[in-house]
Design a protein around this motif. Structure first.
Motif, PDB file in Angstrom:
ATOM      1  N   THR A  58      -1.965  12.228  -8.905  1.00 42.31           N
ATOM      2  CA  THR A  58      -1.053  11.210  -9.422  1.00 42.31           C
ATOM      3  C   THR A  58      -0.293  11.760 -10.625  1.00 42.31           C
ATOM      4  OG1 THR A  58      -2.535   9.465  -8.678  1.00 42.31           O
ATOM      5  CG2 THR A  58      -0.897   8.865 -10.329  1.00 42.31           C
ATOM      6  N   TRP A  95       0.846  -1.203   0.000  1.00 42.08           N
ATOM      7  CA  TRP A  95       0.000   0.000   0.000  1.00 42.08           C
ATOM      8  C   TRP A  95       0.879   1.250   0.000  1.00 42.08           C
ATOM      9  CZ3 TRP A  95      -5.189  -1.681   0.505  1.00 42.08           C
ATOM     10  CH2 TRP A  95      -6.145  -0.681   0.278  1.00 42.08           C
ATOM     11  N   GLN A 148      -8.694   0.169 -13.831  1.00 37.93           N
ATOM     12  CA  GLN A 148      -8.382  -1.004 -13.017  1.00 37.93           C
ATOM     13  C   GLN A 148      -9.126  -2.230 -13.523  1.00 37.93           C
ATOM     14  OE1 GLN A 148      -9.281  -0.636  -8.859  1.00 37.93           O
ATOM     15  NE2 GLN A 148      -8.371  -2.586  -8.303  1.00 37.93           N
ATOM     16  N   GLU A 203      -4.538  -0.826  -7.946  1.00 34.68           N
ATOM     17  CA  GLU A 203      -5.501   0.273  -7.866  1.00 34.68           C
ATOM     18  C   GLU A 203      -4.739   1.569  -7.600  1.00 34.68           C
ATOM     19  OE1 GLU A 203      -9.356  -0.211  -5.839  1.00 34.68           O
ATOM     20  OE2 GLU A 203      -8.745   1.471  -4.566  1.00 34.68           O
ATOM     21  N   TYR A 204      -5.083   2.610  -8.369  1.00 27.63           N
ATOM     22  CA  TYR A 204      -4.532   3.939  -8.146  1.00 27.63           C
ATOM     23  C   TYR A 204      -5.632   4.849  -7.621  1.00 27.63           C
ATOM     24  CZ  TYR A 204      -0.653   2.301 -11.036  1.00 27.63           C
ATOM     25  OH  TYR A 204       0.400   1.581 -11.542  1.00 27.63           O
ATOM     26  N   HIS A 205      -5.298   5.626  -6.601  1.00 29.03           N
ATOM     27  CA  HIS A 205      -6.254   6.550  -6.008  1.00 29.03           C
ATOM     28  C   HIS A 205      -5.929   7.987  -6.423  1.00 29.03           C
ATOM     29  CE1 HIS A 205      -6.462   3.491  -2.431  1.00 29.03           C
ATOM     30  NE2 HIS A 205      -7.010   3.014  -3.537  1.00 29.03           N
ATOM     31  N   GLU A 215      -0.693   7.342  -4.852  1.00 32.13           N
ATOM     32  CA  GLU A 215      -1.493   6.602  -3.868  1.00 32.13           C
ATOM     33  C   GLU A 215      -2.191   5.418  -4.520  1.00 32.13           C
ATOM     34  OE1 GLU A 215      -4.490   7.555  -0.186  1.00 32.13           O
ATOM     35  OE2 GLU A 215      -2.826   8.813  -0.810  1.00 32.13           O
ATOM     36  N   GLY A 216      -2.199   4.303  -3.821  1.00 31.64           N
ATOM     37  CA  GLY A 216      -2.885   3.123  -4.319  1.00 31.64           C
ATOM     38  C   GLY A 216      -2.290   1.868  -3.708  1.00 31.64           C
TER      39      GLY A 216
END
Length: 442
Positions: A338, A159, A345, A331-333, A314-315
């Motif tokens: 970013t 994470w 996804q 998964e990218y948040h 983040e992801g």
């Protein structure tokens, strides 16, 4: 119609629970009381939701008075982590149902008090692990239930929390272990619960390494060693890369922080005693920002988990291995933060002997990857009758996730493996009972 009181008028309480109860589930629920240490939060709540203008506010020591005067059916707990257990236990002693934000508590000892109180109560505890409800996470659960991977043997979960989100924990009360249990509890319980739920195995032992690499006075990017600074008035802010990554020298363009309320007002005026813009390099910080963790489960699975709270994006990256195959996904948040294009996804299923299957998932709108609205429906309307597996979390789920998180920081501190049954036995006062089931009095 059920009556609800709110313990902790936080940004999460307002956005995740109060707003939906008023706007979507108002025919089923009525908010009749607010409890918080800070009267300014009552003022903000009533300004944001004028329909609550007549709802009384109570001080932290007035829980019994609030219950006597408002006669609630449900207690919603969403304040500072260190306050959760106190209000959950009090609610259960009044035979009231509880909905609590994660983490349910900040120690296995507090979990013991909650489980014991629930056993002796007509009330029930529900822990709002909204990340279970993401369409990707539900699909992963379904693939495991279908037997696609066979018996789960190992899980790899890495994470990454970006520099904006990650540093925010070190500006607020989370930075002290006595308030949050550390980020292995406050944040990672989300992730430990996901793994526990996906593989349906119970954790038995944890070994971990951890460190404070980025924040605190010895952080390499600290522009000046000096305690007591606040971002709003900091004279060295132009030299702080954590601030300037998200702003310019002439205009504040920092992304909003969904952990806070009253974004438009000056930080120094939002709360009575709480400053959410404390310096991320203060010497009072006593938690870690980096972990590498191994968890052993009762049916043989091994979890390899890591988290970094100062990453450039983040992801997460996930792989679940089993006797029949493997599941992979990334998964990218926060696409606005970013620094590269984010791919759509998918979930890859790769049988042990066969060809890879790429699975697309139907998405739904809402916070936490579309999970929040579905969680709210289950909370306020009852579990979806069309869903063929359990997804709402209870007190035992909350306790196991917290026990792993506590074992992580204790393993870091003591440089040794930590027994999860040992923590739960210690908490439940039954060290002679070695198995996990008897730790919960079954």
């Amino acid at each position: 119609m059920k009556k609800v009181v709110v313990c902790g008028v936080s940004g999460r309480a307002l956005g995740m629970f109060v707003g939906p109860m008023l706007k979507t589930f108002g025919h089923h629920y009525q908010i009749v009381g607010l409890l918080d240490i800070d009267p300014l939060r009552f003022d903000f709540c009533r300004k944001q939701y004028p329909e609550l203008s007549g709802v009384p506010g109570f001080a932290p020591n007035e829980f019994a008075k609030m219950v006597a005067e408002t006669k609630p059916d449900v207690v919603l707990v969403a304040g500072k982590d260190s306050t959760h257990a106190e209000y959950i236990v009090q609610a259960l002693r009044h035979d009231l149902d509880v909905i609590t934000e994660k983490p349910m508590a900040i120690s296995s000892e507090q979990c013991r008090d909650i489980i014991r109180a629930e056993r002796e109560s007509r009330g029930k505890v529900t822990v709002t692990f909204n990340y279970r409800y993401s369409p990707y996470h539900r699909k992963i659960k379904e693939l495991v239930l279908e037997g696609k991977v066979g018996r789960v043997t190992s899980v790899d979960l890495n994470w990454y929390v970006d520099t904006h989100h990650g540093s925010s924990y070190f500006k607020r009360w989370n930075r002290k272990r006595e308030n949050s249990g550390g980020l292995s509890i406050h944040k990672s319980t989300h992730h430990f619960d996901l793994v526990n739920w996906w593989i349906a195995q119970k954790p038995v032992e944890v070994f971990a390494y951890g460190a404070l690499n980025y924040f605190g006075p010895d952080g390499e990017l600290n522009p000046q060693k000096e305690d007591g600074r606040h971002c709003e008035t900091c004279s060295v802010k132009p030299n702080c890369q954590y601030v300037m990554r998200w702003t310019t020298r002439s205009k504040e363009v920092v992304p909003p922080d969904d952990h806070l309320v009253a974004q438009a007002s000056p930080i120094s005026q939002r709360f009575t005693t709480y400053r959410p813009d404390q310096c991320i390099f203060d010497s009072e910080i006593d938690i870690e920002d980096t972990y590498a963790v191994t968890v052993k489960y009762d049916r043989g699975a091994l979890l390899s988990y890591s988290i970094n709270f100062s990453a450039p994006y983040e992801g997460y990256r996930l792989a679940i291995n089993g006797t029949k195959g493997r599941i992979e996904t990334t998964e990218y948040h926060s696409p606005g933060r970013t620094p590269f294009p984010i791919p759509v996804q998918t979930i890859d299923y790769i049988p042990l002997f066969g060809s890879k299957e790429v699975i697309g998932v139907v998405q739904n709108s809402g916070g936490h990857g579309g999970g929040d609205p579905l969680l709210q429906e289950d909370l306020f309307l009852g579990p979806d009758p069309l869903r063929e597996y359990d997804i709402l979390a209870g007190a035992e789920d909350g306790a196991y996730s917290i026990a792993i998180g506590e074992a992580v920081w204790k393993s870091v501190r003591d440089n040794k493996p930590i027994s999860i049954p040992g923590l739960l036995q210690e908490a439940y006062g039954s060290p002679e009972r070695a198995d996990r089931a008897t730790a919960f009095g079954r």
